[in-house]
Design an enzyme around this catalytic site. Structure first.
Site, PDB file in Angstrom:
ATOM      1  N   GLU A   5       0.830  -1.209   0.000  1.00 22.02           N
ATOM      2  CA  GLU A   5       0.000   0.000   0.000  1.00 22.02           C
ATOM      3  C   GLU A   5       0.863   1.257   0.000  1.00 22.02           C
ATOM      4  O   GLU A   5       0.532   2.238  -0.668  1.00 22.02           O
ATOM      5  CB  GLU A   5      -0.937   0.008   1.211  1.00 22.02           C
ATOM      6  CG  GLU A   5      -2.042  -1.035   1.149  1.00 22.02           C
ATOM      7  CD  GLU A   5      -2.968  -0.838  -0.045  1.00 22.02           C
ATOM      8  OE1 GLU A   5      -3.162   0.316  -0.463  1.00 22.02           O
ATOM      9  OE2 GLU A   5      -3.487  -1.839  -0.567  1.00 22.02           O
ATOM     10  N   CYS A  19     -17.941   0.673 -20.198  1.00 21.21           N
ATOM     11  CA  CYS A  19     -19.191   0.644 -19.432  1.00 21.21           C
ATOM     12  C   CYS A  19     -20.038  -0.589 -19.747  1.00 21.21           C
ATOM     13  O   CYS A  19     -20.811  -1.046 -18.897  1.00 21.21           O
ATOM     14  CB  CYS A  19     -19.984   1.914 -19.690  1.00 21.21           C
ATOM     15  SG  CYS A  19     -19.097   3.427 -19.229  1.00 21.21           S
TER      16      CYS A  19
END
Length: 359
Positions: free
Chosen positions: A38, A202
């Site tokens: 991270e 999409c």
DNA sequence: AAGCCGGGGTC
DNA sequence: GACCCAGGCTT
């Protein structure tokens, strides 16, 4: 009639399990490795991080190994990755884990966020992945997914907009902690793949049925772009001071650009070189080649670098104001050095001047 | 709120 | 070249 559309979190976690990423090297149950990944991934893309992550975990397999390592060794592993404060904070935090948590990585996001370099989003990512804590992340991927899905106008870096997005992210969490790893990974994966900045796919998106940007044809304008500002240009002379086959490097102060890294000494202008070498290093120097100028681009300014080769003609053996050290080329390349310095030293190999027969 | 902090991928 | 990336910290 009730809405047959499954909840946001259910659609996302199902999509992640079927189509998300499952083979990233840090997808383990070890909070140390998740934490390291991270930090490396802050403002840095996955493909860039992978080789650094591999080298780092090989050299520092546990948080205790990291805590016990010299900072210079940590910075050497970080060199080239950028944002070097991340490495210094990582090292500090590892020592805090050993000292304050008995060597066991903290298990709540609130505790994690007390460690240097771990903010709200990074803490949530680690806690969600490793312990199923029901708390949301808000990184660049999530900002893009949420601004589009909810049709949020305004630059997401602005505080007001960011607060709206945190609230929205909270409201969309799954109910069960067992879904948190897939949910958190799903937000990242969706933003990194289908919901890309340009030309999002999409048609394959699990959120398209109620995505405002998709429905209204606004995916190209959301998220709202960062307002742009002119970036200043600065110039510097980097000194390649040669003596008996070695080159002089100077350790940079811990804060500021390239903090804590070994770098070439710099002068504001060519005319300041002789005085600077005498006053700062106790060296009399003779000028050699002036190499071609090299432009290095940062986020907030551009740096024009003119490399100047110098030979030591006399050493006054004076006390140094700064920490300096003579390096063999091979040793310099193994140390923590900034990317443009690395490029210069590698360039000099071909010219066989600085480290060649004269050494 | 705005600035600081790297380097590289991508279009 | 513009824009952005698994952001956090300082002022």
């Amino acid at each position: 009639m009730t809405n047959p559309l499954p909840a946001f979190a259910d659609r996302l976690t199902r999509w992640q399990r079927a189509h998300g990423r499952h083979d990233l090297p840090w997808q383990t149950d070890d909070p140390y490795r998740v934490w390291l990944s991270e930090i490396m991934l802050q403002q840095t893309q996955v493909a860039t991080v992978i080789p650094y992550y591999q080298r780092f975990t090989t050299s520092f397999p546990t948080v205790a190994d990291l805590a016990a390592a010299p900072l210079d060794a940590v910075l050497a592993h970080w060199a080239g990755l950028g944002y070097y404060t991340r490495a210094r904070n990582l090292h500090k935090a590892a020592q805090a884990v050993v000292r304050d948590f008995g060597g066991a990585f903290p298990r709540t996001a609130a505790q994690m966020a007390t460690l240097p370099g771990i903010g709200r989003s990074t803490a949530a990512a680690i806690a969600g992945f490793c312990f199923g804590e029901l708390t949301p992340i808000l990184d660049g991927n999530v900002k893009r997914v949420l601004t589009r899905w909810a049709g949020v106008d305004g630059f997401p870096g602005e505080k007001k907009i960011e607060n709206q997005l945190w609230t929205l992210a909270e409201a969309l969490l799954p109910r069960s902690s067992s879904d948190m790893p897939a949910f958190t990974q799903g937000m990242m994966d969706l933003g990194a793949s289908l919901c890309s900045r340009s030309k999002p796919q999409c048609a394959a998106c699990p959120l398209r049925a109620d995505c405002r940007a998709h429905i209204e044809g606004r995916t190209a304008e959301l998220p709202t772009r960062k307002p742009k500002k002119a970036v200043p240009e600065r110039s510097t002379v980097m000194l390649l001071i040669k003596h008996e086959g070695r080159i002089l490097l100077e350790k940079r102060p811990p804060s500021g650009i390239w903090g804590g890294l070994w770098s070439l000494p710099e002068a504001d202008s060519p005319t300041a070189i002789a005085t600077l070498c005498r006053a700062r290093f106790g060296l009399e120097v003779e000028s050699g080649d002036t190499l071609p100028t090299l432009l290095h681009v940062f986020t907030h300014f551009r740096l024009s670098i003119t490399p100047q080769v110098l030979r030591v003609s006399a050493s006054l053996n004076q006390v140094h104001e700064t920490e300096t050290q003579w390096f063999q080329r091979s040793e310099a390349l193994k140390a923590g050095i900034p990317t443009p310095v690395r490029k210069l030293l590698q360039m000099k190999v071909k010219q066989a001047d600085l480290f060649g027969a004269a050494s």
